[in-house]
Design an enzyme around this catalytic site. Structure first.
Site, short mmCIF file in Angstrom:
data_model
loop_
_atom_site.label_atom_id
_atom_site.label_comp_id
_atom_site.label_asym_id
_atom_site.label_seq_id
_atom_site.Cartn_x
_atom_site.Cartn_y
_atom_site.Cartn_z
N ARG A 1 -99.09 -21.68 82.06
CA ARG A 1 -98.51 -20.86 80.98
C ARG A 1 -99.35 -20.95 79.71
NH1 ARG A 1 -93.47 -22.91 79.19
NH2 ARG A 1 -94.16 -21.56 77.52
N LYS B 1 -102.74 -19.39 72.23
CA LYS B 1 -101.58 -18.72 72.83
C LYS B 1 -100.51 -18.44 71.77
CE LYS B 1 -98.35 -21.33 74.97
NZ LYS B 1 -97.04 -21.07 74.37
N ASN B 2 -100.22 -19.45 70.94
CA ASN B 2 -99.12 -19.29 69.99
C ASN B 2 -99.45 -18.38 68.81
OD1 ASN B 2 -97.61 -20.88 71.62
ND2 ASN B 2 -97.48 -22.64 70.23
N ARG C 1 -89.68 -17.99 76.59
CA ARG C 1 -88.80 -17.90 75.43
C ARG C 1 -89.39 -17.07 74.30
NH1 ARG C 1 -84.91 -20.98 74.13
NH2 ARG C 1 -85.61 -20.64 72.01
N ASP D 1 -96.30 -30.29 69.51
CA ASP D 1 -97.03 -29.86 70.70
C ASP D 1 -98.16 -30.82 71.09
OD1 ASP D 1 -95.39 -27.70 70.95
OD2 ASP D 1 -96.82 -26.20 70.25
N CYS E 1 -84.18 -24.78 77.36
CA CYS E 1 -85.36 -25.07 78.15
C CYS E 1 -85.51 -26.58 78.24
CB CYS E 1 -86.60 -24.42 77.55
SG CYS E 1 -87.22 -25.22 76.10
N LEU F 1 -88.63 -32.71 66.07
CA LEU F 1 -88.37 -31.27 66.15
C LEU F 1 -87.49 -30.87 67.33
CD1 LEU F 1 -91.63 -29.54 64.94
CD2 LEU F 1 -89.57 -30.06 63.72
N ARG G 1 -82.91 -25.15 71.85
CA ARG G 1 -83.71 -24.12 71.18
C ARG G 1 -82.93 -22.84 70.86
NH1 ARG G 1 -89.67 -24.19 73.70
NH2 ARG G 1 -90.23 -23.44 71.66
N PRO G 2 -81.96 -22.94 69.96
CA PRO G 2 -81.18 -21.76 69.60
C PRO G 2 -82.01 -20.75 68.80
CG PRO G 2 -80.60 -23.61 68.18
CD PRO G 2 -81.55 -24.14 69.21
N ILE G 3 -81.48 -19.52 68.66
CA ILE G 3 -82.17 -18.51 67.84
C ILE G 3 -81.26 -18.05 66.70
CG2 ILE G 3 -83.78 -17.67 69.60
CD1 ILE G 3 -81.72 -15.26 69.88
N ASP G 4 -80.28 -18.91 66.35
CA ASP G 4 -79.31 -18.54 65.32
C ASP G 4 -79.97 -18.17 63.99
OD1 ASP G 4 -79.96 -21.35 65.46
OD2 ASP G 4 -78.53 -21.68 63.84
N LEU G 5 -81.06 -18.86 63.66
CA LEU G 5 -81.69 -18.60 62.35
C LEU G 5 -82.37 -17.22 62.33
CD1 LEU G 5 -83.18 -22.17 61.75
CD2 LEU G 5 -81.07 -21.22 60.79
C1 UD1 Z 1 -92.96 -22.71 68.23
C2 UD1 Z 1 -94.08 -22.91 69.24
C3 UD1 Z 1 -93.90 -24.22 69.99
C4 UD1 Z 1 -93.76 -25.37 69.00
C5 UD1 Z 1 -92.68 -25.08 67.97
C6 UD1 Z 1 -92.63 -26.13 66.87
C7 UD1 Z 1 -94.69 -20.65 69.87
C8 UD1 Z 1 -94.67 -19.59 70.90
N1 UD1 Z 1 -94.05 -21.79 70.17
O1 UD1 Z 1 -91.73 -22.65 68.97
O2 UD1 Z 1 -95.02 -24.41 70.84
O3 UD1 Z 1 -93.42 -26.55 69.71
O4 UD1 Z 1 -92.94 -23.82 67.33
O5 UD1 Z 1 -93.85 -26.28 66.25
O6 UD1 Z 1 -95.28 -20.51 68.81
N2 UD1 Z 1 -84.28 -23.82 65.63
C9 UD1 Z 1 -82.94 -23.59 65.40
N3 UD1 Z 1 -82.53 -22.30 65.26
C10 UD1 Z 1 -83.38 -21.25 65.33
C11 UD1 Z 1 -84.74 -21.49 65.56
C12 UD1 Z 1 -85.17 -22.80 65.70
O7 UD1 Z 1 -82.14 -24.52 65.34
O8 UD1 Z 1 -82.92 -20.10 65.19
C13 UD1 Z 1 -84.75 -25.21 65.80
C14 UD1 Z 1 -85.36 -25.47 67.17
O9 UD1 Z 1 -84.38 -25.76 68.16
C15 UD1 Z 1 -86.28 -26.64 66.89
C16 UD1 Z 1 -86.77 -26.34 65.48
O10 UD1 Z 1 -85.83 -25.45 64.90
O11 UD1 Z 1 -85.56 -27.83 66.89
C17 UD1 Z 1 -88.16 -25.72 65.41
O12 UD1 Z 1 -88.19 -24.60 66.27
P1 UD1 Z 1 -89.17 -23.37 66.03
O13 UD1 Z 1 -90.13 -23.71 64.94
O14 UD1 Z 1 -88.36 -22.14 65.89
O15 UD1 Z 1 -89.97 -23.34 67.42
P2 UD1 Z 1 -90.41 -22.08 68.26
O16 UD1 Z 1 -90.77 -20.96 67.36
O17 UD1 Z 1 -89.42 -21.85 69.34
#
Ligand code: UD1
Length: 421
Positions: free
Chosen positions: A399, A22-23, A92, A307, A116, A329, A121-125
């Site tokens: 899912r 899926k991922n 997400r 995961d 969630c 994480l 789980r921010p997307i700031d980066l």
């Molecule tokens: C992906 C996987 C999820 C897995 C995770 C970590 C998919 C669809 N999902 O989620 O199953 O658990 O990787 O291996 O592939 N973070 C920030 N800012 C950002 C982005 C991330 O602070 O802009 C933080 C997150 O809150 C978290 C960490 O970075 O604590 C890792 O997140 P990330 O690797 O981005 O996870 P996802 O891509 O959401």
């Protein structure tokens, strides 16, 4: 609403075929936006998240012909660049359309995904990196509005934190940017490797695939033409079935799996006393004489995956002795603890650390799934609980696990999907 009824105590045996990841499929579906020509994806898992993202593409005007494990996607007809809340709030990972939509159309609006069950789980980066590539970003009424009317510009991006989705979004954005993008501290999960290989096979030069530094030479806005993509095996589904073998003391074989991708889970199960016969595309797990406790810390690939944390906690809860599990994480990824304790586990939680004291038996109970992987931990525990366990809110499982009850039934488990009266 559906729920699962599982009567514990059955030994498992036989072979289970692992579905596509899926991922890996999600970013690859998003990457098809970088093309205006049809592309065929095969070995897609039959799970709700995949259907959700394909639905989003059709809402944008793309044409999708999807049956079972195959989808023919033609994004030559996209007319809208707005990813609405209705879809993004369901999943997400819809945020993965941000990079490719912006790169191909110079503008897009994507709903903010919100928090969630496992944390904020921010997307700031993601946003900071796109801004560094010249995008103007505004957050308004719950939407990210991104604009780059003259295209994105390649630059050097250093991620403060390793992010899977962030790396994927920027790899896709960089593919159509002007000039060279370098991503430092990139994630290097197998799913990212496959995304990079897909984009590279469309003629984009990418260096460092599989490493934490990626260099991508963009096409300056020229849409890509992809070859067909066969999705890699799901390493988390595979790890979950290994845990099913370990917790039920059963010998089972996983077919169509990539053993290299699940090394961390294999190593931990070996340290717990299980043994393995590993071939190129299959793994047989043999149960431990006595399950030993395990200590693990979740980190980025190739470390132990977050995961798989919940599933290992279920197995550790049956080991002889105390295991320590640290989640690094996500700040809130222990929702399964109280549900496992309802089944008779003895888990003590403080902050990001769980101390798991092995118990001899679990007892059936009514439990509630809280997120995707937490749900599978409850299924594993129910497989060995005395009596019949009902697991509610299994839409979380749907899912991400392809035909879970069918696959477990074929292995000999006593598991049924029921409808709430
Ligand atoms: C992906 C996987 C999820 C897995 C995770 C970590 C998919 C669809 N999902 O989620 O199953 O658990 O990787 O291996 O592939 N973070 C920030 N800012 C950002 C982005 C991330 O602070 O802009 C933080 C997150 O809150 C978290 C960490 O970075 O604590 C890792 O997140 P990330 O690797 O981005 O996870 P996802 O891509 O959401």
């Amino acid at each position: 609403m559906d729920y699962l009824e599982i009567t514990g105590g059955k030994k498992l045996s036989g072979t289970v075929t692992i579905s596509g990841a899926k991922n890996a499929a999600l970013p690859i579906i998003a990457a098809t936006i970088l093309s205006d020509k049809p592309v065929t994806l095969t070995n897609l898992p039959n799970v709700v998240d995949i259907r959700t993202l394909l639905k989003l593409l059709t809402m944008l005007g793309g044409k999708v012909d999807h049956e079972n494990t195959v989808a023919l996607i033609d994004n030559g007809s996209i007319t809208s660049t707005k990813a609405v809340y209705e879809i993004v709030s369901q999943m997400r990972a819809s945020i993965l359309v941000l990079g490719p939509l912006l790169a191909r159309f110079g503008e897009c609006e994507v709903s903010l995904p919100g928090g969630c069950a496992i944390g904020q789980r921010p997307i700031d980066l993601h946003l900071k990196a796109l801004e560094a590539m010249g995008a103007k970003i505004e957050i308004k009424s719950g939407y990210v509005h991104a604009m780059a009317p003259n295209g994105l510009i390649g630059t050097r991006i250093i991620f403060d934190k390793i992010t899977v989705g962030g790396t994927e979004n920027i790899v896709m954005a960089a593919a159509l940017a002007k000039g060279t993008t370098t991503i430092i501290n990139a994630a290097k999960e197998p799913e990212i490797v496959q995304l990079c290989e897909m984009i590279a096979s469309a003629g984009v030069k990418i260096e460092g695939i599989g490493s934490s530094e990626l260099t991508i030479e963009g096409t300056d806005g020229k849409a890509l033409e992809f070859k067909n993509v066969e999705i890699i095996p799901d390493r988390i589904e595979a790890g979950t079935y290994l845990c099913a073998g370990a917790i039920t003391d059963s010998t089972i074989t996983l077919d169509k799996v990539n053993p290299n991708h699940i090394r961390a889970s294999i190593d931990k199960l070996e340290s717990m006393g299980c043994s393995f016969n590993i071939k190129e595309e299959s793994i047989t797990i043999y149960p431990a004489e006595k399950l030993k406790p395990v200590n693990l810390i979740t980190i980025e690939y190739p470390g132990f995956p977050t995961d798989m944390q919940a599933q290992f906690m279920a197995v550790a809860a049956r080991a002889e002795g105390e295991s320590i599990i640290e989640e690094r994480l996500f700040e809130n990824r222990f929702m399964h603890v109280s549900e496992l304790n309802r089944l008779g586990a003895d888990i003590w939680l403080k902050g990001s650390i769980a101390a798991v004291k092995g118990v001899e038996a679990f007892n059936a109970a009514d439990v509630m799934a809280t997120d995707l992987r937490a749900s599978s931990a409850l299924v594993l525990a129910a497989l060995v609980a005395e009596g019949t366990t009902n697991i509610r809110r299994i839409y979380h499982l749907d899912r991400g696990y392809d035909n879970l009850e069918g696959k477990l039934t074929a292995l000999g488990a006593d598991i049924r999907r029921k409808k709430e009266a």
